[in-house]
Scaffold this motif. Structure first.
Motif, mmCIF file in Angstrom:
data_model
loop_
_atom_site.group_PDB
_atom_site.id
_atom_site.type_symbol
_atom_site.label_atom_id
_atom_site.label_comp_id
_atom_site.label_asym_id
_atom_site.label_seq_id
_atom_site.Cartn_x
_atom_site.Cartn_y
_atom_site.Cartn_z
ATOM 1 N N THR A 22 0.831 -1.202 0.000
ATOM 2 C CA THR A 22 0.000 0.000 0.000
ATOM 3 C C THR A 22 0.865 1.252 0.000
ATOM 4 O OG1 THR A 22 -1.746 -1.147 1.166
ATOM 5 C CG2 THR A 22 -1.767 1.249 1.280
ATOM 6 N N TRP A 28 -1.529 7.215 0.494
ATOM 7 C CA TRP A 28 -1.602 6.938 1.932
ATOM 8 C C TRP A 28 -2.485 7.970 2.615
ATOM 9 C CZ3 TRP A 28 -0.011 2.908 4.785
ATOM 10 C CH2 TRP A 28 0.077 3.057 6.171
ATOM 11 N N ASP A 32 -5.326 4.925 6.730
ATOM 12 C CA ASP A 32 -4.334 3.865 6.561
ATOM 13 C C ASP A 32 -3.379 3.824 7.754
ATOM 14 O OD1 ASP A 32 -5.321 3.076 4.063
ATOM 15 O OD2 ASP A 32 -4.108 4.580 3.022
ATOM 16 N N LYS A 35 -5.098 2.174 10.633
ATOM 17 C CA LYS A 35 -5.141 0.720 10.471
ATOM 18 C C LYS A 35 -3.792 0.095 10.824
ATOM 19 C CE LYS A 35 -8.518 1.066 6.730
ATOM 20 N NZ LYS A 35 -8.717 0.972 5.257
#
Length: 659
Positions: A22, A28, A32, A35
């Protein structure tokens, strides 16, 4: 709102491979970052990630809009010359936790029509720092929130600081005659002291001293529970528990005190089934068992007024809200509700009065208020060193084969390439050990091996299926970030009991982290590392961090260190205690905070003195040796003076690296 466990956002967390993918292939976002690091989930409402990518602190549960930018705190510390690593204490978080615990118990007691009161105590052993004890006692004064002591030094501190006559001072731990005399001294000066009997022989000593001093003690009996806790400390309960009396011993104690005319002194029943109880079912079972023991004793005429449910209220270190050792599957409100309603129901069934409830929650009170800030000062990478691999005449066939693989590798044969280079690398080492491989050839093979691994990792990132062996490449290529701190001093539980502590960059969280890293400290010990981090389903061996930028400071926060970590650090490598600052929120300040106090950490002469060295004499030895070299003409006089001054400055200076 329950702040001890925030609900999950319901979003999927990233695995290490997914994070790296990712970070490289998408935009980003703050979501994110959340998480990846679960800040809201372990932050208990006190920590979150701002849109600017910095960690923000909301130290007052009743003022959620008051936010402190942690990077601004660090900048102010640097401007004031405070060296890192350092501890930052948010005293408002201490107050918030004390208030929430007491208010939750009071609300549940009122809701349940419970007839007893809540009189909590803070266990001094969890954090003995004077500033912490002062803040907790002050915050708890309007709730009659007291202290628990488990040793003579802690009792001496509690006698001086818990002066509220309406709050309890509960005394646990094994006791000798001096400990018991101190307890009775407390009763003589109107402290609300309850002496908990951990071992039957303590009772005979106490009876004798009470008669000698002509004072009636207030006694608690600690029952050795059959139910066991859940988590790392579950072995501290049950039949093999270190502390407590069996049912037979409790009945014998009641008989002994009755025969001595002191049965009316028995006021408290105590139990403890372990710290950091991960599963709420353990609490329910303990309440069921203890409430029955309490009821039967009351029915036998024992004048009990209190039940002490001990400690164990857990915090969610990893944000998983599970029964993992570093988490828990419940929150404050559920914990309190199960205790209050459990005792009410069972006491009503047995037709006995509801006892006053005492709890000894320490970890939940202090963990969030303190964090360690350390600066990353370097990177150690297995493929970081390059060596010229140009073909040379008469080179060994192993080197040629490795070069051919690098030049001809294709994406579809990643597994085959990996198998071949692993074999060639092993052959190279064997050849070197047999003396038929030169250092130059070995360096070439190593360099090409790591270059090929990097290419394989790039090739397989977006593949739907990655073979098990190839999934390990990311970990093999992960960096070690060298951070200016000591694991043994500042994160002892991480090393000693594999406790997962949340670690998060203080800033740049709105940027893509492109490095998978573990952390190593500046000690000379190979155990001075952290390689256990919050993972998706299990503990991860690496954490996603950002590429270091030359000339730009990169700070990491080690969070939830306010319980035990503050006081368990040793003198390993003679690093000693960290500098620390005490931060208070202040809504009228442009930055919403001010640094109320700075406490200097250990100097070199401090730690040396602790280990029985004499710094003054050491400086004199160095001065004499430098003077000798000056007289011999080996050192110039001015240089000699500067060298002596430098040695003395080092003695007075901070033990950690200057960066």
């Amino acid at each position: 709102m329950n702040k001890l466990n925030n609900p999950s956002s319901g979003n999927k967390e990233f695995s290490s491979n997914e994070l790296a993918s990712t970070a490289l292939n998408s935009s980003w976002t703050i979501d994110d970052a959340e998480k990846a690091y679960r800040v809201k989930r372990w932050g208990n409402g006190y920590f979150d990630i701002s849109e600017c990518g910095n960690i923000h602190v909301s130290p007052r549960y009743d003022q959620p809009d008051l936010k402190i930018n942690l990077r601004e705190v660090i900048n102010e510390m640097a401007e004031e010359g405070i060296e890192f690593p350092a501890v930052i204490r948010f005293h408002d978080i201490l107050r918030s936790q004390v208030e929430q615990l007491n208010k939750t118990f009071r609300a549940k007691i009122e809701e349940a029509d419970y007839e007893g009161k809540y009189l909590g105590v803070f266990p001094v052993k969890v954090n003995q720092m004077r500033e912490v004890i002062e803040e907790i006692v002050d915050a708890g004064s309007r709730f009659n929130y007291g202290l628990e002591a488990g040793s003579k030094p802690e009792l001496i501190a509690a006698l001086a600081y818990n002066t509220n006559k309406d709050s309890l001072t509960v005394l646990n731990g094994y006791k000798d005659e001096e400990y018991l005399r101190l307890a009775l001294l407390g009763l003589k000066i109107n402290r609300n002291i309850i002496i908990v009997i951990e071992k039957f022989s303590e009772l005979t000593k106490l009876i004798s001293l009470a008669k000698e001093l002509n004072i009636a003690p207030v006694i608690g009996l600690r029952v050795k529970m059959m139910v066991k806790g859940r988590g790392k400390w579950e072995s501290s309960s049950g039949e093999r528990a270190k502390f407590g009396l069996s049912i037979a011993e409790i009945l014998n104690a009641v008989t002994l005190l009755e025969n001595e005319g002191m049965k009316d002194s028995i006021k408290l029943l105590h139990f403890h089934i372990g710290s950091q109880l991960t599963d709420i079912r353990a609490v329910k079972e303990a309440v069921q068992e203890s409430s029955l023991v309490y009821s039967k004793l009351v029915q036998l005429g024992v004048p009990l007024e209190y039940v002490d449910v001990g400690g164990g209220l857990a915090i969610d270190y990893d944000g998983s809200q599970s029964t993992n050792d570093s988490s828990c599957n419940y929150g404050l409100e559920e914990y309190v509700s199960d205790i209050v309603y459990g005792f009410k129901q069972n006491c009503d069934l047995e037709s006995v009065p509801h006892p006053n409830i005492v709890s000894e929650s320490g970890r939940a009170m202090t963990a969030h208020h303190s964090c360690v800030i350390t600066k990353v000062i370097g990177e150690i990478h297995p493929s970081g060193t390059q060596y010229a691999t140009k073909k040379s005449t008469s080179e060994h066939i192993i080197v040629t084969n490795m070069r051919d693989i690098e030049n001809e590798m294709e994406q579809e044969n990643s597994q085959e390439v990996y198998n071949d280079i692993c074999q060639l690398k092993e052959q190279a080492f064997q050849a070197f050990k047999l003396g038929i491989f030169t250092l130059d050839e070995l360096a070439k093979v190593e360099t090409m091996y790591w270059r090929i691994l990097n290419r394989i990792e790039t090739q397989i990132k977006n593949e739907e299926f990655i073979p098990e062996e190839l999934r390990e490449i990311s970990a093999m290529l992960s960096s070690q970030y060298l951070a200016n701190f000591s694991v043994f001093q500042s994160a002892a539980d991480s090393w000693a009991i594999d406790q997962v502590l949340p670690i998060v960059p203080i800033s740049r969280l709105n940027e893509q982290p492109t490095k998978l890293c573990s952390l190593v400290d500046i000690t000379c010990d190979s155990d001075g590392k952290i390689d256990k981090f919050i993972g998706e389903d299990t503990v991860a061996s690496n954490i996603p961090l950002h590429q270091l930028i030359p000339g730009e400071d990169y700070f990491l926060g080690i969070f939830l260190t306010g319980a035990y970590q503050d006081v368990m650090g040793d003198m390993h490598n003679l690093f000693g205690r960290l500098n620390e600052v005490h931060v208070f929120s202040y809504d009228d300040d442009p930055k919403d905070f001010y640094i109320e106090e700075t406490v200097k950490g250990s100097s070199v002469e401090n730690v040396l003195s602790t280990m029985q060295y004499t710094p003054v004499l050491m400086a004199q030895v160095i001065k004499k040796d430098i003077d000798k070299e000056v007289q011999r003409g080996k050192i110039k006089p001015r240089e000699g003076v500067n060298l002596i001054d430098f040695y003395e400055e080092c003695l007075a200076g901070y033990t950690y690296l200057k960066s």
